[in-house]
Design an enzyme around this catalytic site. Structure first.
Site, mmCIF file in Angstrom:
data_model
loop_
_atom_site.group_PDB
_atom_site.id
_atom_site.type_symbol
_atom_site.label_atom_id
_atom_site.label_comp_id
_atom_site.label_asym_id
_atom_site.label_seq_id
_atom_site.Cartn_x
_atom_site.Cartn_y
_atom_site.Cartn_z
ATOM 1 N N GLU A 155 58.942 -30.091 -41.736
ATOM 2 C CA GLU A 155 58.797 -31.552 -41.772
ATOM 3 C C GLU A 155 60.120 -32.259 -41.461
ATOM 4 O OE1 GLU A 155 57.260 -34.978 -44.957
ATOM 5 O OE2 GLU A 155 57.734 -32.943 -45.634
ATOM 6 N N LYS A 172 51.299 -38.518 -39.827
ATOM 7 C CA LYS A 172 50.784 -38.269 -41.168
ATOM 8 C C LYS A 172 49.899 -39.421 -41.610
ATOM 9 C CE LYS A 172 52.319 -37.019 -45.856
ATOM 10 N NZ LYS A 172 53.480 -36.832 -46.745
ATOM 11 N N CYS A 191 53.236 -32.074 -45.326
ATOM 12 C CA CYS A 191 53.567 -32.108 -46.749
ATOM 13 C C CYS A 191 52.309 -32.083 -47.617
ATOM 14 C CB CYS A 191 54.437 -33.328 -47.061
ATOM 15 S SG CYS A 191 55.197 -33.307 -48.704
#
Length: 521
Positions: free
Chosen positions: A278, A343, A394
């Site tokens: 990430e 995301k 995540c």
């Protein structure tokens, strides 16, 4: 009977703390006995529950149980504020207690509802409604207010792969319901040893044995298969969190990651996917042709066709505003960004501020945050003949039933657990990736800046696994997804709600019939 609120509150807090020790921790010696703590905590709490008469006191006890459970199992969250150079260390007590404070209302609601409905029912009815209500409120916790399904009771079996195969049928909420039944049943024998009670406990024990046997059979009959000619390269650069966004070290970190990624250039695969964690790159590198050239040079040095799948901080300028995205990009040897996923499920207070305009505090007003993407999607690298993957960033891996499209062949989960130090956080986060692989019947490739990276097959077994705070690079074949979709992938939470409805039907609507049935046994 208890005539004060102090005793039930104190002992409920203690029960919650004991149950919390069933979740993954950094202490490996606790792993084999983790479910034992859930048995002790839940059984102790149910015995306390049966001694309480008033729903209001039951609510308070449920809240203290939840607070003890979440305080201990989520204590590591506060570590994010202790990273070197963080100016908000003063907020550590709020971070450590604030989230447990809010989450505790879910078990409080469950216990209150159980006492309200079953206050005058026999112990068996109270037991069943107690388990069902806690399971249902666990589902509510995972779905309401953006959802936070962290450390559901079903995760306590993380060390016992045969037991958790059940999630391939009904998912983690389904396993949580059975975990409540399995782990609270000893309290029934403590409270009474009537024939009907003993028979119910034996039936619950039999369900555990059958599930264990089926899980062992499922694992023993699994035949591993791999995507031909395709290699996955896991890169864990292990960059300290306080250095990750240091402007003076970003270039050195970038080149360190490239150098680490080039260490295993002897691959014989036709195609290699190099995967970076990430936010490995920022928009400063993506927008600069010189840095793109460095990326393409190292990709071309690896034999065969090579693609980079990297977490990236991206930006987009529109009019007078600049918008930021936490993304996963696919970059080819030619330097083209073939796809970019933004995301979608952002972290409240970490990546955006809920109700920001209503909180007139300077740090919040100045917080720009990220723009969410358009939801879960599939991506591809290398052309139409290559497998499809779902990118997740995540904590998007937390959400059962929302991690993969129907045509997904594997999941790529990039993350950075460097915020949380050598704590339970990285282990709990990794554990959830294992459950998602089993639920969906697809492999999960997990790549962390630091934390636990690895390749997980559709049975939840690690083909490759790193340690925390370790610089690491290695290659692995890509496991194929299961030939048939799992029942959970087809039906999501259907079995969970069917069992919930079944138990409620007998306990609430047909209580007399339920008791009569047992009396005849």
């Amino acid at each position: 009977m208890y005539h004060t609120t102090i005793k039930p509150a104190f002992f409920s807090l203690l029960a919650g703390m004991l149950a919390a020790l069933s979740m993954p921790t950094a202490f490996a010696f606790l792993n084999p006995v983790a479910p034992l703590f859930l048995i002790i905590g839940l059984s102790f709490f149910f015995v306390l529950f049966t001694k309480i008469e008033k729903p209001g006191i039951a609510f308070l006890s449920g809240w203290f149980f939840g607070f003890g459970y979440f305080l201990i199992s989520l204590f590591w969250i506060g570590n994010a504020l202790l990273v070197e150079g963080n100016e908000y260390k003063w907020a550590w007590p709020l971070a450590v207690t604030g989230l447990p404070f809010m989450l505790s209302f879910f078990p409080a609601l469950a216990v209150y509802a159980t006492k309200k409905i079953a206050a005058h029912q026999d112990t068996i009815v109270q037991f069943l409604l107690f388990c069902v209500s806690l399971a249902l409120c666990g589902w509510l916790r995972g779905n309401l207010f953006t959802g936070f399904p962290w450390n559901l009771f079903g995760y306590s079996w993380f060390h016992y792969l045969p037991v958790i195969q059940l999630v391939s049928v009904g998912g983690i909420y389904f396993l949580t319901l059975f975990s409540l039944l399995w782990c609270t049943a000893p309290a029934l024998l403590f409270l009474e040893r009537k024939k009907k009670t003993v028979m119910l406990v034996l039936l619950i024990a039999l369900s555990f044995i059958c599930n264990l046997g089926w899980g062992l059979h499922r694992l023993s009959t699994y035949e591993p298969a791999y995507e031909p000619g395709l290699t996955i390269r896991i890169v864990q650069p292990n960059i300290p969190q306080h250095e990750k966004w240091d402007g003076h070290k970003m270039l050195a970190n970038f080149r360190k990651t490239i150098a680490l990624s080039s260490k295993k250039a002897e691959t014989e695969a036709n195609t290699t996917y190099v995967i970076w964690p990430e936010t490995t790159m920022s928009y400063l590198f993506l927008e600069n042709p010189a840095f793109i050239k460095e990326i393409t040079s190292f990709l071309k040095a690896i034999p065969g066709n090579t693609y980079l799948l990297s977490g990236a901080l991206r930006r987009k300028k529109m009019d007078n505003d600049t918008f930021y995205f936490n993304s996963l990009v696919v970059i080819s040897e030619q330097g083209d960004i073939e796809s970019a996923y933004n995301k979608s499920h952002l972290v409240p207070f970490g990546e955006y501020i809920p109700l920001k305009k209503w909180i007139p505090l300077l740090p919040i007003v100045q917080f720009s945050g990220f723009i969410p993407g358009n939801g879960i999607t599939t991506s591809q690298a290398g052309g139409e003949t290559f497998p499809l993957f779902t990118p997740l960033i995540c904590y998007e891996i937390l959400f059962p039933g929302h991690v993969a499209k129907s045509d997904t062949d594997f999941i790529v989960n990039v993350t950075n657990d460097g915020w949380y130090g050598e704590s339970a956080g990285p282990y709990q986060h990794m554990n959830m990736a294992v459950f998602r692989a089993i639920e969906e019947g697809v492999p999960v490739i997990r790549v962390a800046n630091t934390g636990i990276s690895g390749v997980i097959n559709p049975m939840g077994q690690f083909f490759l696994k790193t340690r925390t705070y370790t610089e690491f690079v290695d290659d692995a074949p890509l496991p194929k997804r299961l030939g048939q979709k799992t029942p959970y992938r087809n039906n999501k939470e259907t079995f969970f709600f069917v069992f919930i409805a079944f138990i409620f039907f007998f306990c609430v609507k047909k209580g007399a019939l339920f008791r009569k049935f047992y009396c005849q046994l």
